[in-house]
Design a protein around this motif. Sequence first.
Motif, PDB file in Angstrom:
ATOM      1  N   SER A 291      -8.575  38.297  12.202  1.00 17.21           N
ATOM      2  CA  SER A 291      -7.449  38.722  13.015  1.00 17.21           C
ATOM      3  C   SER A 291      -6.481  39.593  12.212  1.00 17.21           C
ATOM      4  O   SER A 291      -6.312  39.416  11.011  1.00 17.21           O
ATOM      5  CB  SER A 291      -6.714  37.469  13.514  1.00 17.21           C
ATOM      6  N   ASP A 292      -5.855  40.543  12.894  1.00 17.96           N
ATOM      7  CA  ASP A 292      -4.863  41.404  12.256  1.00 17.96           C
ATOM      8  C   ASP A 292      -3.507  40.732  12.135  1.00 17.96           C
ATOM      9  O   ASP A 292      -2.613  41.251  11.464  1.00 17.96           O
ATOM     10  CB  ASP A 292      -4.692  42.705  13.034  1.00 17.96           C
ATOM     11  N   ILE A 293      -3.346  39.618  12.821  1.00 20.18           N
ATOM     12  CA  ILE A 293      -2.069  38.898  12.750  1.00 20.18           C
ATOM     13  C   ILE A 293      -2.330  37.432  12.439  1.00 20.18           C
ATOM     14  O   ILE A 293      -3.435  36.931  12.632  1.00 20.18           O
ATOM     15  CB  ILE A 293      -1.265  39.006  14.068  1.00 20.18           C
ATOM     16  N   THR A 294      -1.318  36.795  11.946  1.00 17.18           N
ATOM     17  CA  THR A 294      -1.396  35.359  11.721  1.00 17.18           C
ATOM     18  C   THR A 294      -1.016  34.671  13.028  1.00 17.18           C
ATOM     19  O   THR A 294       0.039  34.952  13.605  1.00 17.18           O
ATOM     20  CB  THR A 294      -0.425  34.935  10.601  1.00 17.18           C
ATOM     21  N   LEU A 295      -1.896  33.803  13.494  1.00 20.97           N
ATOM     22  CA  LEU A 295      -1.636  33.093  14.746  1.00 20.97           C
ATOM     23  C   LEU A 295      -0.764  31.882  14.459  1.00 20.97           C
ATOM     24  O   LEU A 295      -1.042  31.109  13.543  1.00 20.97           O
ATOM     25  CB  LEU A 295      -2.965  32.671  15.386  1.00 20.97           C
ATOM     26  N   TRP A 296       0.290  31.724  15.232  1.00 19.50           N
ATOM     27  CA  TRP A 296       1.211  30.609  15.040  1.00 19.50           C
ATOM     28  C   TRP A 296       1.911  30.310  16.352  1.00 19.50           C
ATOM     29  O   TRP A 296       1.880  31.098  17.290  1.00 19.50           O
ATOM     30  CB  TRP A 296       2.234  30.926  13.951  1.00 19.50           C
TER      31      TRP A 296
END
Length: 172
Positions: free
Chosen positions: A2-7
Amino acid sequence: MSDITLWKPEPDILIHQALGKAGEEAGELATILFRCLIQGLDASEPVTGEPNRRSLFDEIADVLAATQWLRDLIGDEFDQARFDRKLAGFRRWQAMLEEDAGLGHCDICAKPIHADDICSTDIELGICHAACLEGSPTVDLETGEPTAGKIDTYRYGDIASPVGRTEGGAHV
């Protein structure tokens, strides 16, 4: 990948709000800290005329209140030993900077001693602001016996050439 950190945000609404408020207050403190650096601690905000010093202490109070509220909500795990180590480190750093600038510091109030400050010598602490030593007992430097007399005071800038200073008492 993923290009972003999932939170996901903090689910407890009170903790979420307290975290946000503490962050907001920390940001406001950062703003006034930078304003004091740029304009000077004793200057004023250009538009409102509010003194920077007052704004600084208002924001320090706000940060302390917000962090105390957060500590109350999440359980206080404040590390007093870490705080003490950090503060001792800042004071060592301060002493180093003062030494480099040719300044001493008062071991009672921890503020720098400037050339025009009125000082006295404490038998254990060394040179301190005379006002910080007010009310402390005095001793005769020759005998070490307590005296009822006044202690010597002097302008800090004069200690390099102590001509004119009288022998007398010092704080104990």
